[in-house]
Scaffold this active site. Structure first.
Site, PDB file in Angstrom:
ATOM      1  N   ASP A   1      13.683   9.761  32.734  1.00 42.23           N
ATOM      2  CA  ASP A   1      14.849  10.385  32.090  1.00 42.23           C
ATOM      3  C   ASP A   1      15.794  10.931  33.162  1.00 42.23           C
ATOM      4  O   ASP A   1      16.324  12.044  33.062  1.00 42.23           O
ATOM      5  CB  ASP A   1      14.435  11.486  31.119  1.00 42.23           C
ATOM      6  CG  ASP A   1      15.472  11.711  30.022  1.00 42.23           C
ATOM      7  OD1 ASP A   1      16.221  10.779  29.726  1.00 42.23           O
ATOM      8  OD2 ASP A   1      15.537  12.827  29.475  1.00 42.23           O
TER       9      ASP A   1
ATOM     10  N   GLY B   1      18.935  18.616  32.375  1.00 43.44           N
ATOM     11  CA  GLY B   1      18.622  17.387  33.091  1.00 43.44           C
ATOM     12  C   GLY B   1      18.031  17.575  34.463  1.00 43.44           C
ATOM     13  O   GLY B   1      18.323  18.548  35.165  1.00 43.44           O
TER      14      GLY B   1
END
Length: 417
Positions: free
Chosen positions: A306, A325
């Site tokens: 990811d 993130g």
């Protein structure tokens, strides 16, 4: 491209030379010979590295690079170089650029930026126009241009009828629909797992319930539509249970888990380090254990980094306001090896291709050379110097990783660190 790989241990259960240490001769991008000792009679480029192991090329089903629009975070060119250095020969690119990748022209653009690269780029088109969750994007057109799936990156589809229609429409051309597992009205403004640590730290909670409600809803919709669904980056024990039950009913569903959700729990938030601010949030030890068990029994189909580069302005601020993130390509192999054997790690890194319609290969004579090169036994502390990405927002900084990557041989190219 011609090359001779010397003294490499093959890690590939589909190979006739699995677990053997051999030489591999590659001519014009194809494996022409595998043997204990191959003389370099044609003076090809030799690849001879310490404790060299090779496997089938690795695949990552969720990476973000920024281009177009966020080149300060990452470009496609440097992102693919980073992927190659990290051992990946193929990546699926998310649509979260500016503009959002939601049309035939957008898919064509990102594919053109990746032409003649050692790493194959497979674009994921947005599921809805501008990823606004209101109207379906041009799914069939994007599929015709080369999109392998459709996903509004980390944006839940709140309208169940829209998700129903997406699954029905995409099934006409065998399209793969992603649904981000979060019920936004339940998650609210939560920035960390709703549990003891969020309470202690005064952080707004994002409960496991928000994920599990969305997963349950989408599985009901999948059963109704008989579509093709992928649930990315699940993070809770109950999600594993729900998907396990759906697979027992033979529903056409797959799922992934982000490596950082396997390695870290919300205990790491004590210092408010925004590199640990990810979505879905880091959960509890029991969740991590359930996710690992889900990988072992096949309930969870694949791991993903990811990988999501965020510039310093998006991270060096208060936890509540920092962007979600972490990057993960460079640390993927070494982090997985802290949890699994080398054999299982390689299995996890090579899984998932068929779900995206990507051809698989084996390390045998006559096959196209699509190889990841690595040393499984080298331990080191992961630092900024090991990061090739333009952005440095890694949750793995300071962690002891096991194993390092050398690069790849793929698409008729050799790319080594």
């Amino acid at each position: 491209m011609n090359a001779l790989i010397k003294s490499a241990t093959i890690v590939d259960s589909k190979s006739d030379f699995h677990n053997e240490t051999v030489d591999i001769l590659i001519e014009k991008g194809r494996i022409s010979k595998i043997a204990k000792n191959i003389p370099n009679s044609q003076n090809f480029k030799e690849i001879k590295l310490d404790n060299l192991h090779v496997s089938q090329g690795w695949f990552d089903s969720s990476v973000s690079f920024g281009e177009p629009g966020y080149e300060e975070r990452e470009t496609i060119s440097n992102g693919l170089k980073t992927a190659a250095y990290s051992g990946f020969t193929a990546v699926a690119l998310n649509s979260n650029s500016n503009p959002v990748i939601d049309s035939y022209a957008d898919i064509t653009f990102v594919k053109s930026k990746a032409q003649n690269n050692g790493v194959s780029l497979y674009p994921i088109g947005a599921l809805t126009h501008l990823s606004n969750g209101e109207d379906l994007a041009e799914l069939y057109d994007m599929s015709s241009a080369g999109a392998v799936a459709f996903y509004d990156y980390q944006k839940p589809i709140s309208n169940p009828n829209l998700m129903k229609i997406a699954l029905q429409y995409a099934s006409n051309f065998d399209g793969l629909v992603f649904s981000f597992p979060q019920e936004s009205k339940i998650s609210g403004l939560g920035v960390a797992n709703e549990h003891i640590n969020s309470t202690k730290l005064g952080l707004k909670g994002n409960p496991a319930l928000a994920e599990e409600l969305q997963v349950a809803r989408d599985l009901f919709l999948l059963e109704y539509t008989e579509g093709k669904l992928h649930i990315p980056t699940i993070s809770t024990a109950k999600s594993v249970e729900l998907i396990r039950a759906a697979k027992a009913k033979k529903l056409n569903v797959t799922c992934s888990v982000a490596i950082h959700n396997l390695v870290f729990t919300d205990d790491v938030l004590q210092e408010f380090d925004t590199n640990y601010k990810v979505l879905p949030p880091l959960r509890t030890t029991s969740d991590c254990e359930a996710l690992i068990e889900g990988l072992k029994d096949g309930t969870i189909d694949m791991v993903t980094t990811d990988h999501n580069p965020i510039d310093i302005e998006g991270k060096k601020i208060e936890f509540d306001y920092a962007k979600y993130g972490t990057i993960g390509l460079e640390s993927a192999f070494g982090a997985l090896q802290t949890l699994f054997t080398t054999k299982k790690t390689i299995s996890l890194l090579t899984q998932g291709k068929s779900r995206f319609g990507i051809a698989e290969s084996s390390i045998n004579e006559g096959e196209v050379a699509n190889l990841s090169l690595f040393n499984p036994d080298s331990s080191y502390t992961f630092e900024t110097e090991h990061i090739s990405s333009k952005s440095k927002n890694s949750a793995f900084l300071g962690m002891t990783l096991k194993g390092k990557t050398y690069g790849i041989v793929a698409n008729n190219k050799i790319i080594l660190r």
